[in-house]
Design a protein around this motif. Structure first.
Motif, PDB file in Angstrom:
ATOM      1  N   MET A  33       5.892  14.563   5.300  1.00  0.00           N
ATOM      2  CA  MET A  33       5.064  13.416   5.631  1.00  0.00           C
ATOM      3  C   MET A  33       5.250  13.076   7.105  1.00  0.00           C
ATOM      4  O   MET A  33       6.213  13.507   7.738  1.00  0.00           O
ATOM      5  CB  MET A  33       5.447  12.223   4.748  1.00  0.00           C
ATOM      6  CG  MET A  33       5.291  12.458   3.259  1.00  0.00           C
ATOM      7  SD  MET A  33       6.021  11.140   2.240  1.00  0.00           S
ATOM      8  CE  MET A  33       4.894   9.791   2.604  1.00  0.00           C
ATOM      9  N   SER A  34       4.344  12.288   7.628  1.00  0.00           N
ATOM     10  CA  SER A  34       4.429  11.854   9.023  1.00  0.00           C
ATOM     11  C   SER A  34       4.962  10.429   9.075  1.00  0.00           C
ATOM     12  O   SER A  34       4.650   9.605   8.210  1.00  0.00           O
ATOM     13  CB  SER A  34       3.053  11.904   9.688  1.00  0.00           C
ATOM     14  OG  SER A  34       2.542  13.215   9.713  1.00  0.00           O
ATOM     15  N   PHE A  35       5.765  10.149  10.083  1.00  0.00           N
ATOM     16  CA  PHE A  35       6.138   8.765  10.342  1.00  0.00           C
ATOM     17  C   PHE A  35       4.946   8.058  10.984  1.00  0.00           C
ATOM     18  O   PHE A  35       4.256   8.647  11.820  1.00  0.00           O
ATOM     19  CB  PHE A  35       7.314   8.682  11.317  1.00  0.00           C
ATOM     20  CG  PHE A  35       8.592   9.282  10.804  1.00  0.00           C
ATOM     21  CD1 PHE A  35       9.097   8.921   9.572  1.00  0.00           C
ATOM     22  CD2 PHE A  35       9.291  10.205  11.562  1.00  0.00           C
ATOM     23  CE1 PHE A  35      10.286   9.474   9.105  1.00  0.00           C
ATOM     24  CE2 PHE A  35      10.473  10.757  11.111  1.00  0.00           C
ATOM     25  CZ  PHE A  35      10.970  10.396   9.867  1.00  0.00           C
ATOM     26  N   ASP A  36       4.705   6.817  10.605  1.00  0.00           N
ATOM     27  CA  ASP A  36       3.719   6.072  11.376  1.00  0.00           C
ATOM     28  C   ASP A  36       4.326   5.774  12.740  1.00  0.00           C
ATOM     29  O   ASP A  36       5.541   5.883  12.948  1.00  0.00           O
ATOM     30  CB  ASP A  36       3.272   4.813  10.630  1.00  0.00           C
ATOM     31  CG  ASP A  36       4.155   3.606  10.881  1.00  0.00           C
ATOM     32  OD1 ASP A  36       5.395   3.776  10.846  1.00  0.00           O
ATOM     33  OD2 ASP A  36       3.613   2.511  11.089  1.00  0.00           O
ATOM     34  N   SER A  37       3.516   5.466  13.716  1.00  0.00           N
ATOM     35  CA  SER A  37       3.980   5.368  15.109  1.00  0.00           C
ATOM     36  C   SER A  37       5.065   4.319  15.281  1.00  0.00           C
ATOM     37  O   SER A  37       6.021   4.526  16.047  1.00  0.00           O
ATOM     38  CB  SER A  37       2.800   5.071  16.043  1.00  0.00           C
ATOM     39  OG  SER A  37       2.147   3.866  15.666  1.00  0.00           O
ATOM     40  N   ASP A  51       0.810  -1.223   0.000  1.00  0.00           N
ATOM     41  CA  ASP A  51       0.000   0.000   0.000  1.00  0.00           C
ATOM     42  C   ASP A  51       0.843   1.274   0.000  1.00  0.00           C
ATOM     43  O   ASP A  51       0.512   2.258   0.678  1.00  0.00           O
ATOM     44  CB  ASP A  51      -0.968   0.014   1.198  1.00  0.00           C
ATOM     45  CG  ASP A  51      -1.994  -1.112   1.126  1.00  0.00           C
ATOM     46  OD1 ASP A  51      -2.431  -1.428   0.000  1.00  0.00           O
ATOM     47  OD2 ASP A  51      -2.341  -1.670   2.172  1.00  0.00           O
ATOM     48  N   GLY A  52       1.920   1.270  -0.758  1.00  0.00           N
ATOM     49  CA  GLY A  52       2.745   2.462  -0.870  1.00  0.00           C
ATOM     50  C   GLY A  52       1.990   3.636  -1.472  1.00  0.00           C
ATOM     51  O   GLY A  52       2.160   4.784  -1.049  1.00  0.00           O
ATOM     52  N   MET A  53       1.126   3.352  -2.475  1.00  0.00           N
ATOM     53  CA  MET A  53       0.323   4.410  -3.081  1.00  0.00           C
ATOM     54  C   MET A  53      -0.581   5.067  -2.046  1.00  0.00           C
ATOM     55  O   MET A  53      -0.680   6.303  -1.967  1.00  0.00           O
ATOM     56  CB  MET A  53      -0.517   3.826  -4.222  1.00  0.00           C
ATOM     57  CG  MET A  53      -1.467   4.814  -4.857  1.00  0.00           C
ATOM     58  SD  MET A  53      -0.642   5.979  -5.956  1.00  0.00           S
ATOM     59  CE  MET A  53      -0.443   4.940  -7.404  1.00  0.00           C
ATOM     60  N   SER A  54      -1.220   4.268  -1.238  1.00  0.00           N
ATOM     61  CA  SER A  54      -2.100   4.802  -0.191  1.00  0.00           C
ATOM     62  C   SER A  54      -1.324   5.639   0.816  1.00  0.00           C
ATOM     63  O   SER A  54      -1.786   6.694   1.259  1.00  0.00           O
ATOM     64  CB  SER A  54      -2.821   3.646   0.518  1.00  0.00           C
ATOM     65  OG  SER A  54      -3.605   4.122   1.586  1.00  0.00           O
ATOM     66  N   ASP A  55      -0.119   5.179   1.172  1.00  0.00           N
ATOM     67  CA  ASP A  55       0.698   5.933   2.129  1.00  0.00           C
ATOM     68  C   ASP A  55       1.125   7.277   1.556  1.00  0.00           C
ATOM     69  O   ASP A  55       1.175   8.282   2.270  1.00  0.00           O
ATOM     70  CB  ASP A  55       1.917   5.109   2.549  1.00  0.00           C
ATOM     71  CG  ASP A  55       1.554   3.984   3.510  1.00  0.00           C
ATOM     72  OD1 ASP A  55       0.454   4.040   4.091  1.00  0.00           O
ATOM     73  OD2 ASP A  55       2.369   3.066   3.677  1.00  0.00           O
ATOM     74  N   LEU A  56       1.444   7.309   0.265  1.00  0.00           N
ATOM     75  CA  LEU A  56       1.773   8.587  -0.368  1.00  0.00           C
ATOM     76  C   LEU A  56       0.576   9.529  -0.322  1.00  0.00           C
ATOM     77  O   LEU A  56       0.709  10.719  -0.040  1.00  0.00           O
ATOM     78  CB  LEU A  56       2.207   8.365  -1.810  1.00  0.00           C
ATOM     79  CG  LEU A  56       3.618   7.832  -2.039  1.00  0.00           C
ATOM     80  CD1 LEU A  56       3.833   7.516  -3.513  1.00  0.00           C
ATOM     81  CD2 LEU A  56       4.666   8.817  -1.548  1.00  0.00           C
ATOM     82  N   LYS A  57      -0.610   8.975  -0.599  1.00  0.00           N
ATOM     83  CA  LYS A  57      -1.829   9.795  -0.583  1.00  0.00           C
ATOM     84  C   LYS A  57      -2.101  10.345   0.806  1.00  0.00           C
ATOM     85  O   LYS A  57      -2.520  11.500   0.959  1.00  0.00           O
ATOM     86  CB  LYS A  57      -3.010   8.949  -1.061  1.00  0.00           C
ATOM     87  CG  LYS A  57      -4.334   9.700  -1.079  1.00  0.00           C
ATOM     88  CD  LYS A  57      -5.464   8.809  -1.573  1.00  0.00           C
ATOM     89  CE  LYS A  57      -6.787   9.565  -1.572  1.00  0.00           C
ATOM     90  NZ  LYS A  57      -7.905   8.706  -2.055  1.00  0.00           N
ATOM     91  N   ASN A  58      -1.810   9.543   1.834  1.00  0.00           N
ATOM     92  CA  ASN A  58      -2.116   9.930   3.217  1.00  0.00           C
ATOM     93  C   ASN A  58      -0.936  10.583   3.935  1.00  0.00           C
ATOM     94  O   ASN A  58      -1.000  10.827   5.143  1.00  0.00           O
ATOM     95  CB  ASN A  58      -2.591   8.709   4.003  1.00  0.00           C
ATOM     96  CG  ASN A  58      -3.916   8.168   3.486  1.00  0.00           C
ATOM     97  OD1 ASN A  58      -4.831   8.935   3.208  1.00  0.00           O
ATOM     98  ND2 ASN A  58      -4.008   6.846   3.337  1.00  0.00           N
ATOM     99  N   ASN A  59       0.155  10.837   3.191  1.00  0.00           N
ATOM    100  CA  ASN A  59       1.339  11.496   3.760  1.00  0.00           C
ATOM    101  C   ASN A  59       1.932  10.726   4.941  1.00  0.00           C
ATOM    102  O   ASN A  59       2.305  11.305   5.967  1.00  0.00           O
ATOM    103  CB  ASN A  59       1.018  12.930   4.199  1.00  0.00           C
ATOM    104  CG  ASN A  59       0.858  13.865   3.026  1.00  0.00           C
ATOM    105  OD1 ASN A  59       1.546  13.726   2.020  1.00  0.00           O
ATOM    106  ND2 ASN A  59      -0.063  14.796   3.135  1.00  0.00           N
ATOM    107  N   ILE A  60       2.019   9.415   4.785  1.00  0.00           N
ATOM    108  CA  ILE A  60       2.547   8.553   5.839  1.00  0.00           C
ATOM    109  C   ILE A  60       3.775   7.823   5.320  1.00  0.00           C
ATOM    110  O   ILE A  60       3.780   7.315   4.189  1.00  0.00           O
ATOM    111  CB  ILE A  60       1.500   7.506   6.287  1.00  0.00           C
ATOM    112  CG1 ILE A  60       0.281   8.184   6.912  1.00  0.00           C
ATOM    113  CG2 ILE A  60       2.110   6.512   7.263  1.00  0.00           C
ATOM    114  CD1 ILE A  60       0.542   8.840   8.240  1.00  0.00           C
ATOM    115  N   LEU A  61       4.819   7.761   6.144  1.00  0.00           N
ATOM    116  CA  LEU A  61       5.975   6.924   5.821  1.00  0.00           C
ATOM    117  C   LEU A  61       5.965   5.726   6.759  1.00  0.00           C
ATOM    118  O   LEU A  61       6.002   5.882   7.988  1.00  0.00           O
ATOM    119  CB  LEU A  61       7.285   7.689   5.972  1.00  0.00           C
ATOM    120  CG  LEU A  61       8.520   6.940   5.438  1.00  0.00           C
ATOM    121  CD1 LEU A  61       8.473   6.849   3.913  1.00  0.00           C
ATOM    122  CD2 LEU A  61       9.816   7.600   5.874  1.00  0.00           C
TER     123      LEU A  61
END
Length: 416
Positions: free
Chosen positions: A182-186, A140-150
């Protein structure tokens, strides 16, 4: 595609398409990694990486001019007969155990693209494009780019410990978008905080190269603030107080000097410290020493002698770097820069008119320190006053007690 540009190999340049097509005549090949990520983000795609089920020897058979740059890891730098393009082609693989926080001890070549992308660092880099332009996006790299998540592929703690440089790569990737990060995931943020000391086991050269890339980002200050927040800058710069309020330039070494301008000791001390932490070159070390030693000193545009000395004492690189440094410290430089631009050249150039032999003949001094200091002082006065003949320079000997005064007080041509 979810508001992003369509991902297609039609965006590849002609020579890269030729390489990929040749590989596909003998096996399978996928476009992988950063090229896809950057294309989705609408930024310059940059270098293309290709994964293939062909073994390195088979790649070399197709492209005999290529260079094996990582035989153990199956990477070949492909060169062709039709142009100057070089791209890295890597055999599909899975990685063994990492024991040095940098590379796996061994790899196993494979035939499955899904297994290959499973070894990659972050989801936004774990996408592949097949010959039919089908996007393989298992994580889900595309989704993470859309949601600004690394996010990491798999368990974040394991990924960070495999290669400590991934900490710095993570900060570079969150800064790819303009005007935001972008934000890091927790899980990733906690893995960075808990394992930041692993950077101590990474070579200083690798850290320096990654830091250069970070400081090229348009939103680098935001990235640096995040690095400070998570303790990364403290590890890299050994708890040195950093100034994140400066205005950064387009020059890496100037930026390092700006960020470290709160260092309490002199320029030589800072440059030696930075060389130890980042393994910079001798030339870069000299520039940091000069910039930090100068501080915020700037010549007065109303003092022509000072302006002449400033112009004559410094190389063009020093002047350009210093103006960038001063602007970064919020010092206005435009008036001085314009004055220098408008000043006529010195009548006889920068070289001293009076040499040692002439000075010995006139003063009777021996070729020792006093003579050298006096020669340097005369050169300074020649430049400041724009004197164009030897006799006028020698007349300045009447203005100084060169027989009895302390030669350490005779300032040579220099800035500041």
């Amino acid at each position: 595609m979810n508001g992003f540009p369509e991902v297609s190999q039609t965006h590849l340049d002609k020579e890269t398409r030729h390489i990929v097509e040749r590989l596909r005549e003998k096996g399978q090949a996928w476009i992988v990694g950063g090229w896809i990520r950057n294309l989705i983000l609408g930024i310059s795609p940059g270098d293309v990486d290709v994964a293939t089920n062909l073994l390195p020897e088979e790649i070399l058979d197709i492209f005999p001019k290529s260079i094996m740059i990582g035989e153990k890891f199956g990477t070949v730098r492909v060169r062709t007969d039709i142009g100057s393009k070089e791209i890295e082609v890597t055999t599909l693989r899975s990685d063994g155990i990492y024991t040095d926080n940098r590379r796996p001890e061994n790899v196993v070549f494979g035939v499955n693209i899904e297994e290959d992308i499973a070894r990659r660092d972050f989801t936004i880099n774990a996408m592949a494009l097949d010959e039919n332009d089908k996007l393989i996006d298992e994580y889900d790299g595309m989704s993470d780019l859309k949601n600004n998540i690394l996010r990491c592929v798999g368990i974040a703690e394991e990924r960070i410990n495999e290669d400590g440089l991934r900490i710095l790569r993570a900060f570079r990737f969150i800064g790819l978008k303009d005007n935001q990060i972008m934000s890091f995931d927790s899980d990733l943020e906690n893995a960075i905080i808990n394992n930041v000391d692993v950077l101590n086991s990474i070579s200083k050269e690798r850290i320096n190269e990654e830091l250069k890339k970070i400081l090229q980002l348009k939103n680098r200050i935001m990235v640096l603030q995040k690095m400070y927040e998570l303790g990364v800058l403290k590890i890299i710069f050994d708890n040195l107080e950093m100034d994140l309020e400066v205005i950064l330039s387009d020059d890496y070494i100037v930026n390092i000097a700006l960020l470290c301008n709160l260092y309490k000791n002199d320029g030589d001390g800072l440059s030696e410290f930075i060389r130890e932490k980042l393994k910079i070159s001798s030339k870069e070390k000299q520039m940091i020493s000069f910039l930090h030693g100068n501080g915020v000193k700037i010549p007065s545009s109303n003092d022509l002698s000072e302006m002449r000395r400033f112009r004559a004492s410094l190389s063009e690189d020093q002047k350009k770097s210093l103006f960038k440094y001063l602007k970064g410290m919020r010092i206005k430089t435009e008036e001085v820069e314009n004055t220098i631009e408008e000043m006529p050249p010195l009548k006889v150039g920068h070289n001293p008119l009076v040499n040692g032999e002439v000075l010995i003949e006139r003063t009777g001094l021996k070729p020792e320190m006093r003579l050298g200091r006096l020669k340097g002082w005369l050169h300074r006065k020649q430049i400041e006053m724009d004197i164009d003949n030897i006799e006028d320079v020698l007349q300045l000997l009447n203005d100084i007690d060169w027989k009895n005064s302390n030669p350490e007080e005779w300032l040579p041509l220099s800035w500041p």
